[in-house]
Structure formats: structure tokens, C-alpha cells
Enzyme design. Structure first.
Site, short mmCIF file in Angstrom:
data_model
loop_
_atom_site.label_atom_id
_atom_site.label_comp_id
_atom_site.label_asym_id
_atom_site.label_seq_id
_atom_site.Cartn_x
_atom_site.Cartn_y
_atom_site.Cartn_z
N ASN A 240 -1.78 5.26 13.19
CA ASN A 240 -0.33 5.14 12.96
C ASN A 240 0.27 6.53 12.77
OD1 ASN A 240 -0.51 5.85 10.04
ND2 ASN A 240 -1.75 3.98 10.03
N ALA A 305 -2.02 6.11 1.31
CA ALA A 305 -2.52 6.06 2.69
C ALA A 305 -1.84 4.96 3.48
CB ALA A 305 -4.04 5.83 2.68
N ASP A 309 -3.94 -2.17 8.98
CA ASP A 309 -4.15 -3.53 8.47
C ASP A 309 -5.30 -4.23 9.19
OD1 ASP A 309 -2.20 -3.47 6.52
OD2 ASP A 309 -0.60 -3.92 7.96
N PHE A 357 2.48 2.18 -2.41
CA PHE A 357 3.63 2.60 -1.60
C PHE A 357 4.00 1.47 -0.66
CE2 PHE A 357 4.90 7.10 -1.96
CZ PHE A 357 4.10 7.43 -3.05
N LYS A 375 0.47 -7.88 -5.59
CA LYS A 375 -0.72 -7.03 -5.70
C LYS A 375 -1.00 -6.65 -7.15
CE LYS A 375 -0.34 -4.98 -1.04
NZ LYS A 375 -0.86 -3.97 -0.15
#
Ligand code: C5P
Length: 435
Positions: A240, A305, A309, A357, A375
Site C-alpha cells: 500500500n 503500520a 488486511d 490509527f 478493538k
């Protein structure tokens, strides 16, 4: 320009193709006014000749442990006492292993034991050798002993592959000499450059000026940064646009607050302050493993980071060929989900203060809130990506959320943004400990 007038530098050169850069480095050290004596290993002589180094340094080149010419007959003690700095560039994997184990089997390794001057290493080697756990653990040992490591760069290697292991360019080594050695804690501080002493004073007074809730001294921070690469075959990968800049800036900002920072980084071409421990990884699974082996003694975990996925279920061992016989225009890759490293850390029995993030292209606040809850994070920093924001840019803005609060950090250069975020993390971390 760096002024090294009156400084005695022993330049150690070990065996590796990067030894040719040591010649340029020697010239730059001399041009900065340093007195330089060169110590060369046997292996290095296959790459550069002692005569060249003798002419450029204006001193005999040292190689032997015991020389009848030395005034006392013991060259290593004379040189060890003479040096204000012992700079070894390039430092090979073999040499690093030898000094990590305290061997004294040639002049240069003996000097490393005999000197009280700061030792600075610029490693250079093939990427697999650099990433090998043996080399990485030797590097950790040396860092603990206050040896300064000028981390090698990513790039094309002599063997034709691309990866971390290239020795820093001489200009970057000179720059590191000027600034990064400021955190050196040597037994012989009197002999450090005067400008390094004043930088250290500045750093310490910055730390003194911090409010207690903004200081992170005695705090271990583990971070992830950069992209991951998921192999398709030996040549191609899925990745990415993450440059790693936000994570690297944050690592620096946290280190400035006194934290002990370890950075697990995907491939990128950024450098870290010398006191930040960096470990290179490539895939999400490598990153997961590196985090798991280090997480237990950390008080703060920050996931910057951009972890892929998905990864390719069965990467091909051979290069995938364009099918010459078949008329098919499509190729199907079977992808499987990667572990969510951040969620794993946050769901540990005694989780550290965990910061995530979120890069979103729309509805930033709603998605970030959902992620904070799902999370089970202590904090999330969210930003809008796309349309000149987020990835591959030098400025950014963040919306920071935590259970029961939030703050907007307006658009600004990433380092300044990182400093504001680092202070906010420190404040929230201390608030959580108190509650
Ligand atoms: O769910 P999402 O990928 O948007 O979450 C982003 C956050 O989770 C980031 O902090 C990122 O570093 C982390 N993450 C992770 N492991 C993954 C995916 C994301 O640690 N596999």
C-alpha cells in the site's frame, strides 16, 4: 559544516563491498578537520588498499595486533588512548558478531575492548544477513552497551536484491556524527565533541521542562510502522501507499519525551534516531511475530503500520508466467485474512496502553469511534485519506479519540503533529495509570 578540528578519529574498515565508501568518508572526515588513523581488517584489504588509505589519512595504516614499530610495541593500547571516537564503517556481520561476543582476535576488535571512546558502527551487509536473528541480537547487545548503530538503509544491494543492509552514505554518517550521537552515554564524556555536549544539555533541559504527565522516562513503547508486503511470487507483492513517515515521526517524538522506543517497521526508506531500536519486517505475519515476542514488557503499544488486511493464500515459489498458450486475460489470486495485530494486543489479559490509527476516506469520526470500541483500544488517532491527505504527504491532521474524550490536532507538518500526539498519548497514559 561539521567542525572536527582537534578530534582524533580511528576509522575502522571491515571486509565488504561498502568499504569503497570508507575512502570517501575518510576524505570527508579529513575535510572537517579531524585527525584520522585507519585500522583495516584482513578481509577489508580485499576491497581497499592500505596505500590509498595511508595517502589520504597521512598516517600509516594499522592492521597488526603487535607491531615492532609501535612505541610501546602494543599498537592497540596507543591507538585506543589516542582515539576520541572509534568509527567503524562498514561493519560486517562477522565483525559485529565478534565484538558483540567480546572477541579480541584482530587489532580492530581488540581496540573496541581497549578504548573508552564512543564506538559508532555503520553496518553493511546483504539483507538476509542483516535481518537474521543472530545479527539482530548481536546489534541489541551492542546497543545495550551504548555502541551507536547507524542503521543501514533500504536499497539495491551489491548482490542485486532490494532490501535493508546498504551502508549509509558518507554524508549521512557525517550528519549522524554531528547530531545523532547526542544521546551517547560514554564512559569518557570529556572527550565528546563540545557541540554534542551542548546538544545533550538541550535535550536534558527539554526533558526537565516537561510536565511530569508528559514525560515518558522509564516507559517502554513498542510501535509498528510503514507498510507490509505480502508476496504473490518471489518478485511481486501486494502492498500500500504508506510511507512510514507518521510512525517514524511519532517514534522520534516519543523518544524526545524520554521513552525507550522499539519500532517494528515494514519496508521504507526512513531513518530513526540512534536510540530508537528498529526491527525490519516484511509481511503482516512477520510483524505479528515480532510484536508478540516483544509486547510483554511494554507499557504502551502504538500501531501506526498500514498492515495489509489480506495476504495471498499460497504465494508461488516460482515467478508466475503470463500464460502463453492460454487465451485467458484474467489471473485469480486467492487471499486470506491477516491477523489484526492491534486487536490481538488490546485483547491481552493485561494489555498495555494501546493506540490505533484509522485512515478513512469518509465518516472519519463514526468509523474511528466504532474501531475504538470494537478493538477495545485506549486511544485512536484518525485521519482522512485521499485528496492530498494522509499517505505520502508531509502534512496531516488527526482526530484523536479515547473513551470519554477527544481532541482535534489541526493540519501541520507530520513531525509537529507527532509531537502533539506524543504528549497527548503521555497524558492519557498517565491518566489511565492513576484511575
Ligand atoms: O481495522 P483497520 O485496519 O482500519 O485498523 C487500523 C489500525 O489497526 C491501525 O492502527 C493498524 O496499524 C492496525 N492494524 C493491525 N493489524 C492489522 C490491521 C490493522 O495492527 N492486520
Amino acid at each position: 559544516m561539521l567542525n572536527l578540528t582537534g578530534k582524533n578519529i580511528v576509522l575502522g574498515i571491515t571486509g565488504g563491498i561498502a568499504a569503497y565508501k570508507a575512502i570517501i568518508l575518510l576524505r570527508q572526515l579529513k575535510a572537517a578537520g579531524a585527525e584520522v588513523q585507519v585500522v583495516i581488517t584482513d578481509a577489508a584489504q580485499a576491497f581497499v588498499t592500505p596505500l590509498t588509505l595511508q595517502v589520504l589519512s597521512n598516517h600509516p595504516v594499522h592492521n597488526n595486533l603487535f607491531t615492532p614499530q609501535a612505541q610501546s610495541g602494543i599498537d592497540h593500547i596507543e591507538l585506543a588512548n589516542w582515539a576520541n571516537i572509534l568509527l567503524i564503517a562498514p561493519a560486517s556481520a562477522d565483525f559485529i558478531a565478534r565484538i558483540a561476543n567480546g572477541l579480541a582476535n584482530d587489532l580492530l576488535a581488540t581496540l573496541c575492548l581497549a578504548t573508552t571512546a564512543p564506538i559508532i558502527l555503520a553496518p553493511a551487509m546483504n539483507q538476509n544477513m542483516w535481518l537474521h536473528p543472530a545479527t539482530q541480537s548481536n546489534i541489541q547487545i551492542l546497543k545495550i552497551r551504548q555502541v551507536q548503530i547507524l542503521e543501514p538503509e533500504m536499497g539495491i544491494q551489491a548482490c542485486g536484491t532490494v532490501g535493508p543492509g546498504r551502508m549509509l552514505e558518507p554524508e549521512a554518517i557525517m550528519a549522524a556524527l554531528a547530531s545523532n550521537v547526542t544521546k551517547n552515554t560514554t564512559q569518557d564524556t570529556n572527550r565528546l565533541y563540545s557541540n554534542l555536549d551542548s546538544n545533550l544539555d538541550n535535550l536534558n533541559s527539554n526533558l526537565d521542562n516537561l510536565r511530569p504527565e508528559q514525560s515518558l522516562t522509564n516507559t517502554k513503547v513498542l510501535m509498528t510502522a510503514g507498510p507490509t508486503r505480502e508476496p504473490i511470487d518471489p518478485i511481486r507483492y501486494i502492498s500500500n501507499r504508506s510511507s512510514g513517515r507518521m510512525g517514524y515521526s511519532l517514534a522520534q517524538a516519543l523518544e524526545e519525551l524520554g521513552a525507550q522506543v522499539s519500532l517494528i517497521s515494514g519496508p521504507c526508506a526512513l531513518s530513526v534516531p540512534l536510540s530508537v531500536e528498529r526491527l525490519w519486517v516484511e509481511t503482516a505475519l512477520d510483524m505479528e511475530q515480532a510484536v508478540q515476542t516483544r509486547i510483554s514488557d511494554c507499557q504502551i503499544f502504538i500501531a501506526t503500520a498500514a498492515v495489509a488486511d489480506y495476504r495471498v493464500a499460497n504465494p508461488s515459489v516460482q515467478k508466475i508466467k503470463k500464460s502463453l498458450q492460454s487465451s485467458e486475460d484474467t489471473l485469480t489470486l486467492n487471499l486470506i485474512k491477516n491477523p489484526d495485530i492491534l486487536a490481538q494486543v488490546a485483547s491481552r489479559p493485561n494489555p498495555p496502553f494501546t493506540v490505533g490509527f484509522a485512515a478513512e476516506t469518509q465518516d472519519v469520526e463514526a468509523y474511528a469511534k466504532a474501531k475504538l470500541d470494537s478493538k477495545k483500544l485506549s486511544m485512536i488517532a484518525a485521519n482522512l485519506v485521499g485528496a492530498g491527505q494522509g499517505f505520502e504527504v508531509t502534512e496531516n491532521a488527526l482526530l484523536v479519540l479515547w473513551p470519554g474524550g477527544q481532541r482535534n490536532l489541526v493540519k501541520q507538518p507530520k513531525l509537529s503533529l507527532a509531537r502533539n500526539l506524543a504528549r497527548l498519548i503521555a497524558e492519557r497514559y498517565h491518566a489511565q495509570i492513576k484511575s
